[in-house]
Design a protein around this motif. Structure first.
Motif, PDB file in Angstrom:
ATOM      1  N   ALA A 102     -11.452  11.761  11.741  1.00 57.77           N
ATOM      2  CA  ALA A 102     -11.998  11.642  10.387  1.00 57.77           C
ATOM      3  C   ALA A 102     -10.960  11.911   9.303  1.00 57.77           C
ATOM      4  O   ALA A 102     -10.943  11.250   8.273  1.00 57.77           O
ATOM      5  CB  ALA A 102     -13.175  12.590  10.236  1.00 57.77           C
ATOM      6  N   GLY A 103     -10.047  12.850   9.534  1.00 54.69           N
ATOM      7  CA  GLY A 103      -9.178  13.287   8.433  1.00 54.69           C
ATOM      8  C   GLY A 103      -7.889  12.522   8.267  1.00 54.69           C
ATOM      9  O   GLY A 103      -7.093  12.868   7.406  1.00 54.69           O
ATOM     10  N   VAL A 104      -7.632  11.499   9.100  1.00 54.66           N
ATOM     11  CA  VAL A 104      -6.295  10.899   9.044  1.00 54.66           C
ATOM     12  C   VAL A 104      -6.228   9.664   8.157  1.00 54.66           C
ATOM     13  O   VAL A 104      -7.197   8.930   7.990  1.00 54.66           O
ATOM     14  CB  VAL A 104      -5.749  10.538  10.449  1.00 54.66           C
ATOM     15  CG1 VAL A 104      -5.735  11.748  11.371  1.00 54.66           C
ATOM     16  CG2 VAL A 104      -6.515   9.392  11.048  1.00 54.66           C
ATOM     17  N   GLN A 105      -5.025   9.512   7.581  1.00 64.69           N
ATOM     18  CA  GLN A 105      -4.654   8.291   6.868  1.00 64.69           C
ATOM     19  C   GLN A 105      -3.579   7.619   7.722  1.00 64.69           C
ATOM     20  O   GLN A 105      -2.658   8.285   8.177  1.00 64.69           O
ATOM     21  CB  GLN A 105      -4.048   8.637   5.504  1.00 64.69           C
ATOM     22  CG  GLN A 105      -5.032   9.210   4.492  1.00 64.69           C
ATOM     23  CD  GLN A 105      -6.000   8.157   3.975  1.00 64.69           C
ATOM     24  OE1 GLN A 105      -5.658   6.984   3.907  1.00 64.69           O
ATOM     25  NE2 GLN A 105      -7.207   8.581   3.645  1.00 64.69           N
ATOM     26  N   ILE A 106      -3.708   6.329   7.932  1.00 62.11           N
ATOM     27  CA  ILE A 106      -2.730   5.639   8.772  1.00 62.11           C
ATOM     28  C   ILE A 106      -2.003   4.579   7.963  1.00 62.11           C
ATOM     29  O   ILE A 106      -2.627   3.828   7.202  1.00 62.11           O
ATOM     30  CB  ILE A 106      -3.413   4.955   9.969  1.00 62.11           C
ATOM     31  CG1 ILE A 106      -4.436   5.891  10.603  1.00 62.11           C
ATOM     32  CG2 ILE A 106      -2.364   4.440  10.958  1.00 62.11           C
ATOM     33  CD1 ILE A 106      -4.202   6.389  11.950  1.00 62.11           C
ATOM     34  N   VAL A 137      -8.604  -4.523   9.963  1.00 56.13           N
ATOM     35  CA  VAL A 137      -8.953  -3.335   9.165  1.00 56.13           C
ATOM     36  C   VAL A 137     -10.222  -3.636   8.358  1.00 56.13           C
ATOM     37  O   VAL A 137     -11.141  -2.806   8.282  1.00 56.13           O
ATOM     38  CB  VAL A 137      -7.778  -2.931   8.242  1.00 56.13           C
ATOM     39  CG1 VAL A 137      -8.198  -1.842   7.267  1.00 56.13           C
ATOM     40  CG2 VAL A 137      -6.587  -2.471   9.072  1.00 56.13           C
ATOM     41  N   ARG A 138     -10.293  -4.833   7.763  1.00 58.60           N
ATOM     42  CA  ARG A 138     -11.498  -5.221   7.015  1.00 58.60           C
ATOM     43  C   ARG A 138     -12.691  -5.315   7.951  1.00 58.60           C
ATOM     44  O   ARG A 138     -13.774  -4.826   7.649  1.00 58.60           O
ATOM     45  CB  ARG A 138     -11.291  -6.582   6.333  1.00 58.60           C
ATOM     46  CG  ARG A 138     -10.568  -6.483   4.996  1.00 58.60           C
ATOM     47  CD  ARG A 138     -10.689  -7.793   4.210  1.00 58.60           C
ATOM     48  NE  ARG A 138     -10.179  -8.941   4.950  1.00 58.60           N
ATOM     49  CZ  ARG A 138      -8.888  -9.284   4.990  1.00 58.60           C
ATOM     50  NH1 ARG A 138      -7.994  -8.595   4.342  1.00 58.60           N
ATOM     51  NH2 ARG A 138      -8.508 -10.336   5.689  1.00 58.60           N
ATOM     52  N   ARG A 139     -12.472  -5.944   9.107  1.00 56.51           N
ATOM     53  CA  ARG A 139     -13.563  -6.134  10.062  1.00 56.51           C
ATOM     54  C   ARG A 139     -14.171  -4.801  10.485  1.00 56.51           C
ATOM     55  O   ARG A 139     -15.378  -4.690  10.695  1.00 56.51           O
ATOM     56  CB  ARG A 139     -13.009  -6.887  11.283  1.00 56.51           C
ATOM     57  CG  ARG A 139     -14.021  -7.207  12.330  1.00 56.51           C
ATOM     58  CD  ARG A 139     -13.458  -8.112  13.420  1.00 56.51           C
ATOM     59  NE  ARG A 139     -14.530  -8.387  14.374  1.00 56.51           N
ATOM     60  CZ  ARG A 139     -14.410  -9.174  15.419  1.00 56.51           C
ATOM     61  NH1 ARG A 139     -13.278  -9.804  15.667  1.00 56.51           N
ATOM     62  NH2 ARG A 139     -15.429  -9.355  16.242  1.00 56.51           N
ATOM     63  N   LEU A 161     -12.325  -0.196   7.534  1.00 55.49           N
ATOM     64  CA  LEU A 161     -11.499   1.021   7.473  1.00 55.49           C
ATOM     65  C   LEU A 161     -10.395   0.908   6.414  1.00 55.49           C
ATOM     66  O   LEU A 161      -9.378   1.600   6.488  1.00 55.49           O
ATOM     67  CB  LEU A 161     -10.906   1.321   8.860  1.00 55.49           C
ATOM     68  CG  LEU A 161     -11.887   1.977   9.843  1.00 55.49           C
ATOM     69  CD1 LEU A 161     -11.393   1.888  11.283  1.00 55.49           C
ATOM     70  CD2 LEU A 161     -12.142   3.442   9.474  1.00 55.49           C
ATOM     71  N   GLU A 162     -10.627   0.070   5.375  1.00 53.90           N
ATOM     72  CA  GLU A 162      -9.584  -0.123   4.349  1.00 53.90           C
ATOM     73  C   GLU A 162      -9.194   1.171   3.651  1.00 53.90           C
ATOM     74  O   GLU A 162      -8.067   1.307   3.186  1.00 53.90           O
ATOM     75  CB  GLU A 162     -10.043  -1.107   3.265  1.00 53.90           C
ATOM     76  CG  GLU A 162     -10.145  -2.540   3.716  1.00 53.90           C
ATOM     77  CD  GLU A 162     -11.577  -2.983   3.787  1.00 53.90           C
ATOM     78  OE1 GLU A 162     -12.407  -2.228   4.361  1.00 53.90           O
ATOM     79  OE2 GLU A 162     -11.888  -4.068   3.282  1.00 53.90           O
ATOM     80  N   SER A 163     -10.135   2.108   3.537  1.00 52.68           N
ATOM     81  CA  SER A 163      -9.803   3.336   2.816  1.00 52.68           C
ATOM     82  C   SER A 163      -8.943   4.274   3.670  1.00 52.68           C
ATOM     83  O   SER A 163      -8.391   5.247   3.155  1.00 52.68           O
ATOM     84  CB  SER A 163     -11.082   4.058   2.389  1.00 52.68           C
ATOM     85  OG  SER A 163     -11.796   4.447   3.536  1.00 52.68           O
ATOM     86  N   ARG A 164      -8.814   3.976   4.961  1.00 48.72           N
ATOM     87  CA  ARG A 164      -8.103   4.897   5.858  1.00 48.72           C
ATOM     88  C   ARG A 164      -6.854   4.295   6.477  1.00 48.72           C
ATOM     89  O   ARG A 164      -5.971   5.026   6.929  1.00 48.72           O
ATOM     90  CB  ARG A 164      -9.062   5.316   6.983  1.00 48.72           C
ATOM     91  CG  ARG A 164     -10.452   5.771   6.505  1.00 48.72           C
ATOM     92  CD  ARG A 164     -10.488   7.247   6.304  1.00 48.72           C
ATOM     93  NE  ARG A 164      -9.897   7.854   7.475  1.00 48.72           N
ATOM     94  CZ  ARG A 164     -10.498   7.872   8.675  1.00 48.72           C
ATOM     95  NH1 ARG A 164     -11.715   7.401   8.827  1.00 48.72           N
ATOM     96  NH2 ARG A 164      -9.884   8.397   9.698  1.00 48.72           N
ATOM     97  N   VAL A 165      -6.789   2.961   6.532  1.00 54.27           N
ATOM     98  CA  VAL A 165      -5.632   2.308   7.149  1.00 54.27           C
ATOM     99  C   VAL A 165      -5.005   1.358   6.140  1.00 54.27           C
ATOM    100  O   VAL A 165      -5.665   0.455   5.630  1.00 54.27           O
ATOM    101  CB  VAL A 165      -6.036   1.511   8.412  1.00 54.27           C
ATOM    102  CG1 VAL A 165      -4.802   0.863   9.043  1.00 54.27           C
ATOM    103  CG2 VAL A 165      -6.751   2.395   9.428  1.00 54.27           C
ATOM    104  N   ARG A 166      -3.718   1.580   5.843  1.00 49.23           N
ATOM    105  CA  ARG A 166      -2.989   0.732   4.912  1.00 49.23           C
ATOM    106  C   ARG A 166      -2.001  -0.099   5.723  1.00 49.23           C
ATOM    107  O   ARG A 166      -1.238   0.452   6.525  1.00 49.23           O
ATOM    108  CB  ARG A 166      -2.240   1.617   3.907  1.00 49.23           C
ATOM    109  CG  ARG A 166      -1.740   0.895   2.678  1.00 49.23           C
ATOM    110  CD  ARG A 166      -1.519   1.891   1.531  1.00 49.23           C
ATOM    111  NE  ARG A 166      -0.570   2.930   1.875  1.00 49.23           N
ATOM    112  CZ  ARG A 166       0.738   2.856   1.651  1.00 49.23           C
ATOM    113  NH1 ARG A 166       1.267   1.794   1.072  1.00 49.23           N
ATOM    114  NH2 ARG A 166       1.544   3.843   1.981  1.00 49.23           N
ATOM    115  N   VAL A 167      -2.026  -1.405   5.538  1.00 51.17           N
ATOM    116  CA  VAL A 167      -1.135  -2.296   6.285  1.00 51.17           C
ATOM    117  C   VAL A 167       0.074  -2.607   5.398  1.00 51.17           C
ATOM    118  O   VAL A 167      -0.088  -3.051   4.263  1.00 51.17           O
ATOM    119  CB  VAL A 167      -1.879  -3.589   6.697  1.00 51.17           C
ATOM    120  CG1 VAL A 167      -0.938  -4.549   7.416  1.00 51.17           C
ATOM    121  CG2 VAL A 167      -3.081  -3.255   7.584  1.00 51.17           C
ATOM    122  N   VAL A 168       1.276  -2.330   5.916  1.00 52.90           N
ATOM    123  CA  VAL A 168       2.492  -2.414   5.108  1.00 52.90           C
ATOM    124  C   VAL A 168       3.560  -3.217   5.858  1.00 52.90           C
ATOM    125  O   VAL A 168       3.784  -2.995   7.050  1.00 52.90           O
ATOM    126  CB  VAL A 168       3.024  -0.987   4.815  1.00 52.90           C
ATOM    127  CG1 VAL A 168       4.373  -1.016   4.123  1.00 52.90           C
ATOM    128  CG2 VAL A 168       2.017  -0.196   3.975  1.00 52.90           C
TER     129      VAL A 168
END
Ligand code: GLN
Length: 232
Positions: free
Chosen positions: A85-89, A106-108, A111-118
Protein backbone atom coordinates in the motif's frame (compact mmCIF):
# COMPACT_ATOMS: atom_id res chain seq x y z
CA UNK A 1 -15.67 -17.57 -33.87
CA UNK A 2 -14.44 -20.08 -36.41
CA UNK A 3 -12.36 -17.40 -38.16
CA UNK A 4 -10.82 -16.34 -34.88
CA UNK A 5 -9.93 -19.94 -34.10
CA UNK A 6 -8.33 -20.36 -37.54
CA UNK A 7 -6.30 -17.17 -37.03
CA UNK A 8 -5.05 -18.38 -33.66
CA UNK A 9 -4.06 -21.78 -35.07
CA UNK A 10 -2.25 -20.12 -38.00
CA UNK A 11 -0.38 -17.92 -35.53
CA UNK A 12 0.77 -20.90 -33.51
CA UNK A 13 1.88 -22.62 -36.73
CA UNK A 14 4.32 -19.76 -37.23
CA UNK A 15 5.32 -20.19 -33.56
CA UNK A 16 3.87 -16.89 -32.38
CA UNK A 17 3.65 -17.05 -28.58
CA UNK A 18 0.18 -17.92 -27.34
CA UNK A 19 0.35 -14.84 -25.11
CA UNK A 20 0.81 -12.57 -28.15
CA UNK A 21 -2.14 -14.21 -29.90
CA UNK A 22 -4.50 -13.75 -26.97
CA UNK A 23 -2.89 -10.39 -26.10
CA UNK A 24 -2.59 -10.91 -22.38
CA UNK A 25 -1.01 -12.94 -19.64
CA UNK A 26 -1.56 -13.50 -15.96
CA UNK A 27 1.32 -12.48 -13.72
CA UNK A 28 1.15 -12.63 -9.94
CA UNK A 29 -2.64 -12.64 -10.10
CA UNK A 30 -2.83 -9.62 -12.43
CA UNK A 31 -4.01 -9.78 -16.03
CA UNK A 32 -1.61 -7.71 -18.15
CA UNK A 33 -1.57 -6.69 -21.80
CA UNK A 34 1.43 -8.08 -23.69
CA UNK A 35 2.81 -7.65 -27.18
CA UNK A 36 5.94 -8.02 -29.28
CA UNK A 37 7.29 -4.71 -27.86
CA UNK A 38 8.32 -6.21 -24.50
CA UNK A 39 9.21 -9.52 -22.90
CA UNK A 40 6.23 -11.64 -21.87
CA UNK A 41 6.24 -11.74 -18.04
CA UNK A 42 7.42 -15.19 -16.93
CA UNK A 43 6.73 -17.24 -13.82
CA UNK A 44 10.49 -17.04 -13.02
CA UNK A 45 10.00 -13.37 -12.30
CA UNK A 46 7.35 -14.12 -9.67
CA UNK A 47 10.30 -15.34 -7.55
CA UNK A 48 11.69 -11.79 -7.74
CA UNK A 49 8.32 -10.28 -6.79
CA UNK A 50 7.92 -12.60 -3.80
CA UNK A 51 11.42 -11.84 -2.52
CA UNK A 52 10.83 -8.11 -2.98
CA UNK A 53 7.47 -8.18 -1.18
CA UNK A 54 9.04 -9.79 1.90
CA UNK A 55 11.77 -7.15 2.04
CA UNK A 56 9.73 -4.03 1.28
CA UNK A 57 6.85 -5.07 3.56
CA UNK A 58 9.31 -4.77 6.44
CA UNK A 59 10.64 -1.47 5.22
CA UNK A 60 10.33 1.29 7.79
CA UNK A 61 8.08 4.30 7.63
CA UNK A 62 6.23 4.78 4.38
CA UNK A 63 6.32 6.21 1.78
CA UNK A 64 8.83 3.96 0.17
CA UNK A 65 10.10 4.67 -3.37
CA UNK A 66 11.18 1.80 -5.61
CA UNK A 67 12.47 1.74 -9.20
CA UNK A 68 11.64 -1.11 -11.58
CA UNK A 69 14.49 -0.87 -14.08
CA UNK A 70 13.80 -2.25 -17.55
CA UNK A 71 10.12 -2.53 -16.70
CA UNK A 72 8.90 -3.98 -20.02
CA UNK A 73 5.15 -4.55 -19.61
CA UNK A 74 5.33 -3.12 -16.08
CA UNK A 75 4.68 -6.53 -14.52
CA UNK A 76 7.03 -6.24 -11.53
CA UNK A 77 6.06 -2.63 -10.80
CA UNK A 78 2.35 -3.47 -10.89
CA UNK A 79 2.68 -6.61 -8.78
CA UNK A 80 4.53 -4.64 -6.09
CA UNK A 81 2.19 -1.65 -6.23
CA UNK A 82 -0.88 -3.88 -5.98
CA UNK A 83 0.43 -5.62 -2.86
CA UNK A 84 2.28 -2.85 -1.01
CA UNK A 85 0.00 0.00 0.00
CA UNK A 86 2.69 2.53 0.90
CA UNK A 87 5.00 2.33 -2.10
CA UNK A 88 5.54 4.62 -5.05
CA UNK A 89 7.12 2.96 -8.07
CA UNK A 90 9.10 4.49 -10.91
CA UNK A 91 8.97 2.10 -13.87
CA UNK A 92 11.83 2.83 -16.29
CA UNK A 93 12.59 1.50 -19.74
CA UNK A 94 14.61 2.68 -22.72
CA UNK A 95 12.27 1.19 -25.33
CA UNK A 96 9.33 3.33 -26.51
CA UNK A 97 7.16 0.30 -27.27
CA UNK A 98 7.67 -1.12 -23.80
CA UNK A 99 6.87 2.24 -22.19
CA UNK A 100 3.56 2.39 -24.07
CA UNK A 101 2.65 -1.15 -22.99
CA UNK A 102 3.60 -0.42 -19.38
CA UNK A 103 1.59 2.82 -19.33
CA UNK A 104 -1.42 0.95 -20.71
CA UNK A 105 -1.11 -1.70 -18.03
CA UNK A 106 -0.82 0.91 -15.28
CA UNK A 107 -4.10 2.44 -16.53
CA UNK A 108 -5.69 -0.98 -16.89
CA UNK A 109 -4.89 -1.79 -13.23
CA UNK A 110 -5.92 1.73 -12.15
CA UNK A 111 -2.56 2.35 -10.46
CA UNK A 112 -1.61 5.70 -12.07
CA UNK A 113 -1.30 7.36 -8.67
CA UNK A 114 1.27 4.78 -7.53
CA UNK A 115 3.27 3.82 -10.62
CA UNK A 116 4.99 6.42 -12.81
CA UNK A 117 6.32 5.24 -16.18
CA UNK A 118 9.52 7.06 -17.18
CA UNK A 119 11.77 6.84 -20.24
CA UNK A 120 15.42 6.36 -19.39
CA UNK A 121 18.61 4.39 -19.67
CA UNK A 122 18.69 2.23 -16.52
CA UNK A 123 18.71 4.61 -13.50
CA UNK A 124 20.11 7.71 -15.19
CA UNK A 125 16.95 9.86 -14.67
CA UNK A 126 17.09 9.39 -10.88
CA UNK A 127 19.04 11.34 -8.28
CA UNK A 128 21.54 9.81 -5.82
CA UNK A 129 19.97 8.42 -2.61
CA UNK A 130 16.48 9.01 -4.02
CA UNK A 131 15.26 5.40 -3.74
CA UNK A 132 14.50 2.78 -1.10
CA UNK A 133 14.76 -0.01 -3.59
CA UNK A 134 15.71 -1.19 -7.06
CA UNK A 135 14.19 -4.24 -8.72
CA UNK A 136 15.27 -5.34 -12.17
CA UNK A 137 14.80 -8.11 -14.69
CA UNK A 138 17.35 -6.87 -17.21
CA UNK A 139 18.34 -8.69 -20.40
CA UNK A 140 20.68 -11.49 -19.26
CA UNK A 141 20.87 -14.07 -22.03
CA UNK A 142 24.42 -14.38 -23.47
CA UNK A 143 24.27 -13.16 -27.09
CA UNK A 144 25.42 -16.49 -28.51
CA UNK A 145 22.60 -18.35 -26.75
CA UNK A 146 19.78 -16.31 -28.29
CA UNK A 147 19.74 -18.40 -31.44
CA UNK A 148 19.31 -21.56 -29.37
CA UNK A 149 16.13 -20.32 -27.66
CA UNK A 150 12.66 -21.58 -28.60
CA UNK A 151 11.33 -20.01 -31.84
CA UNK A 152 8.57 -18.31 -29.84
CA UNK A 153 11.21 -16.40 -27.90
CA UNK A 154 13.95 -16.10 -30.53
CA UNK A 155 11.73 -14.93 -33.39
CA UNK A 156 8.88 -13.11 -31.63
CA UNK A 157 10.17 -11.51 -28.45
CA UNK A 158 12.33 -8.37 -28.57
CA UNK A 159 16.01 -9.25 -28.78
CA UNK A 160 16.99 -6.08 -26.94
CA UNK A 161 15.03 -7.35 -23.91
CA UNK A 162 16.92 -10.65 -23.89
CA UNK A 163 20.47 -10.11 -25.15
CA UNK A 164 22.87 -9.21 -22.35
CA UNK A 165 26.19 -9.12 -24.25
CA UNK A 166 28.87 -11.83 -24.50
CA UNK A 167 28.29 -13.25 -20.98
CA UNK A 168 24.76 -11.91 -20.46
CA UNK A 169 25.90 -9.65 -17.64
CA UNK A 170 26.59 -6.41 -19.54
CA UNK A 171 23.42 -4.64 -18.35
CA UNK A 172 24.01 -5.69 -14.72
CA UNK A 173 27.59 -4.34 -14.92
CA UNK A 174 26.17 -0.92 -15.82
CA UNK A 175 23.30 -1.05 -13.34
CA UNK A 176 25.25 -2.13 -10.23
CA UNK A 177 27.17 1.14 -9.61
CA UNK A 178 24.07 3.19 -10.44
CA UNK A 179 21.98 1.20 -7.94
CA UNK A 180 24.69 1.57 -5.29
CA UNK A 181 24.42 5.37 -5.71
CA UNK A 182 20.63 5.63 -6.00
CA UNK A 183 19.49 3.50 -3.06
CA UNK A 184 19.44 4.92 0.45
CA UNK A 185 20.89 2.97 3.41
CA UNK A 186 18.34 0.45 4.66
CA UNK A 187 16.97 -0.07 1.14
CA UNK A 188 17.11 -3.17 -1.04
CA UNK A 189 18.37 -4.17 -4.47
CA UNK A 190 16.95 -7.28 -6.15
CA UNK A 191 17.92 -8.53 -9.60
CA UNK A 192 16.86 -11.53 -11.65
CA UNK A 193 19.69 -13.62 -13.12
CA UNK A 194 20.02 -16.51 -15.57
CA UNK A 195 20.99 -20.09 -14.80
CA UNK A 196 24.67 -20.36 -13.91
CA UNK A 197 25.20 -16.61 -13.40
CA UNK A 198 25.12 -16.48 -9.61
CA UNK A 199 28.88 -16.34 -8.97
CA UNK A 200 29.71 -13.78 -11.65
CA UNK A 201 26.66 -11.62 -10.95
CA UNK A 202 27.34 -11.59 -7.20
CA UNK A 203 30.93 -10.52 -7.98
CA UNK A 204 29.69 -7.58 -10.05
CA UNK A 205 27.36 -6.43 -7.27
CA UNK A 206 29.99 -6.81 -4.56
CA UNK A 207 32.53 -4.86 -6.64
CA UNK A 208 30.01 -2.01 -6.83
CA UNK A 209 29.78 -1.96 -3.03
CA UNK A 210 26.54 -3.94 -2.85
CA UNK A 211 26.84 -6.82 -0.42
CA UNK A 212 26.50 -9.27 1.18
CA UNK A 213 24.57 -10.89 -1.66
CA UNK A 214 21.79 -13.34 -0.89
CA UNK A 215 20.70 -15.86 -3.52
CA UNK A 216 17.08 -16.97 -3.89
CA UNK A 217 16.13 -20.05 -5.94
CA UNK A 218 13.16 -20.30 -8.33
CA UNK A 219 10.67 -23.18 -8.19
CA UNK A 220 13.13 -25.38 -10.10
CA UNK A 221 15.80 -24.76 -7.49
CA UNK A 222 17.89 -22.59 -9.86
CA UNK A 223 19.41 -19.47 -8.26
CA UNK A 224 17.19 -16.83 -9.90
CA UNK A 225 17.32 -13.71 -7.78
CA UNK A 226 20.14 -11.92 -6.00
CA UNK A 227 19.15 -9.63 -3.14
CA UNK A 228 21.18 -7.09 -1.20
CA UNK A 229 20.24 -4.96 1.79
CA UNK A 230 22.02 -1.64 1.44
CA UNK A 231 24.07 -0.76 4.50
CA UNK A 232 24.30 2.59 6.17
N1 GLN B 1 14.14 -15.93 -18.67
C1 GLN B 1 14.14 -15.33 -19.99
C2 GLN B 1 14.29 -16.43 -21.02
O1 GLN B 1 15.30 -17.05 -21.13
C3 GLN B 1 15.21 -14.29 -20.13
C4 GLN B 1 14.80 -13.06 -19.43
C5 GLN B 1 15.84 -11.99 -19.44
O2 GLN B 1 16.77 -11.92 -20.24
N2 GLN B 1 15.68 -11.13 -18.54
O3 GLN B 1 13.36 -16.68 -21.74
Amino acid sequence: MRDRFATLIAGRETRQPLQHLVGEVEFFGLTLTVGPEALIPRPDTETLVEAALVRFAQHGPTPCRIADVGCGTGAIALALASRLAGVQIVALDNAQGALALAAGNVRRRDLESRVRVVAGDLLTPLAPRSLDGVVANLPYVPDAEIDRLEPEVRDHEPRHALAGGPDGLGPLRRLAPMAARAVRPGGHVLVEIGAGQRGAAAGILTDAGLGPVESIPDLQGIPRVLAISVRG
